[in-house]
Design a protein around this motif. Sequence first.
Motif, PDB file in Angstrom:
ATOM      1  N   LYS A 193      -0.615   0.894 -12.556  1.00  0.00           N
ATOM      2  CA  LYS A 193      -1.433   2.066 -11.923  1.00  0.00           C
ATOM      3  C   LYS A 193      -1.312   2.270 -10.477  1.00  0.00           C
ATOM      4  CE  LYS A 193      -3.727   2.585 -15.636  1.00  0.00           C
ATOM      5  NZ  LYS A 193      -5.942   3.148 -15.803  1.00  0.00           N
ATOM      6  N   LYS A 194      -0.590   1.179 -10.005  1.00  0.00           N
ATOM      7  CA  LYS A 194      -1.058   1.101  -8.555  1.00  0.00           C
ATOM      8  C   LYS A 194      -0.414   2.265  -7.405  1.00  0.00           C
ATOM      9  CE  LYS A 194      -0.815  -3.727  -8.538  1.00  0.00           C
ATOM     10  NZ  LYS A 194       0.885  -4.234  -9.425  1.00  0.00           N
ATOM     11  N   MET A 195       0.097   3.346  -8.140  1.00  0.00           N
ATOM     12  CA  MET A 195       0.509   4.592  -7.548  1.00  0.00           C
ATOM     13  C   MET A 195      -0.155   4.761  -7.238  1.00  0.00           C
ATOM     14  SD  MET A 195       3.552   5.519  -6.303  1.00  0.00           S
ATOM     15  CE  MET A 195       4.445   5.072  -6.339  1.00  0.00           C
ATOM     16  N   THR A 196      -1.297   5.137  -8.014  1.00  0.00           N
ATOM     17  CA  THR A 196      -3.016   6.272  -8.353  1.00  0.00           C
ATOM     18  C   THR A 196      -3.859   5.402  -7.825  1.00  0.00           C
ATOM     19  OG1 THR A 196      -2.443   6.356 -10.232  1.00  0.00           O
ATOM     20  CG2 THR A 196      -1.120   7.949  -9.447  1.00  0.00           C
ATOM     21  N   ASP A 197      -3.896   4.227  -8.221  1.00  0.00           N
ATOM     22  CA  ASP A 197      -5.209   3.701  -8.451  1.00  0.00           C
ATOM     23  C   ASP A 197      -5.298   2.962  -6.514  1.00  0.00           C
ATOM     24  OD1 ASP A 197      -5.695   4.909 -10.124  1.00  0.00           O
ATOM     25  OD2 ASP A 197      -5.994   2.684 -11.506  1.00  0.00           O
ATOM     26  N   LYS A 198      -4.860   2.388  -6.234  1.00  0.00           N
ATOM     27  CA  LYS A 198      -4.351   1.628  -4.906  1.00  0.00           C
ATOM     28  C   LYS A 198      -5.234   2.336  -3.485  1.00  0.00           C
ATOM     29  CE  LYS A 198      -1.317  -1.522  -2.273  1.00  0.00           C
ATOM     30  NZ  LYS A 198      -2.120  -3.158  -2.302  1.00  0.00           N
ATOM     31  N   GLN A 199      -5.432   1.404  -3.103  1.00  0.00           N
ATOM     32  CA  GLN A 199      -6.123   2.045  -1.894  1.00  0.00           C
ATOM     33  C   GLN A 199      -5.563   1.662  -0.236  1.00  0.00           C
ATOM     34  OE1 GLN A 199     -10.107   3.773  -2.201  1.00  0.00           O
ATOM     35  NE2 GLN A 199      -9.526   5.768  -2.880  1.00  0.00           N
ATOM     36  N   TYR A 200      -5.001   2.127   0.115  1.00  0.00           N
ATOM     37  CA  TYR A 200      -4.882   1.631   1.389  1.00  0.00           C
ATOM     38  C   TYR A 200      -6.271   2.241   2.713  1.00  0.00           C
ATOM     39  CZ  TYR A 200      -0.576   0.328   0.292  1.00  0.00           C
ATOM     40  OH  TYR A 200       1.452  -0.142   0.350  1.00  0.00           O
ATOM     41  N   VAL A 201      -7.174   1.311   3.797  1.00  0.00           N
ATOM     42  CA  VAL A 201      -7.773   1.304   4.784  1.00  0.00           C
ATOM     43  C   VAL A 201      -7.666   1.528   5.811  1.00  0.00           C
ATOM     44  CG1 VAL A 201     -10.463   1.199   4.624  1.00  0.00           C
ATOM     45  CG2 VAL A 201      -9.622   0.965   2.264  1.00  0.00           C
TER      46      VAL A 201
END
Length: 147
Positions: A72-80
Amino acid sequence: MDTLSYKTISANKQTVNKEWVIVDAKDQVVGRLSSKIASILRGKNKTNFTPHVDCGDNVIVINAEKVKFTGKKMTDKQYVRHTGHPGGQRFATPRELMEKDGRRVVEYAVKGMLPKTRLGRQQFTNLYVYEGAEHPHQAQNPKSIEI
């Protein structure tokens, strides 16, 4: 007694043989693709790899908008990122980044796998990422590699 003498060869700016390679990112997993690209940019796939010299190849990545994430990285991963102002922390998911600019996800992944030094920043300039299948580097005669 007959002994063999092996000389360690260190590359320098004059003896480095830099080539152009092209990588098709279509249906590739971002992390696995980026680690191979980072290795080629550093020159670790060459026999005369020298850690303190930019001896890697120039890499052209095409179809960057067609990369995949596992799970689910497409929606759960975050770039800060941070704007530099108080309270200026901004977050983006890979889906949001791909909508704005399809190249950013691959660039961020590769940049994170290069050394955080002047040499790493120099090696990152040898990466050329394009969204579609077209690129303006035909004159360099890049050879296609399968990753």
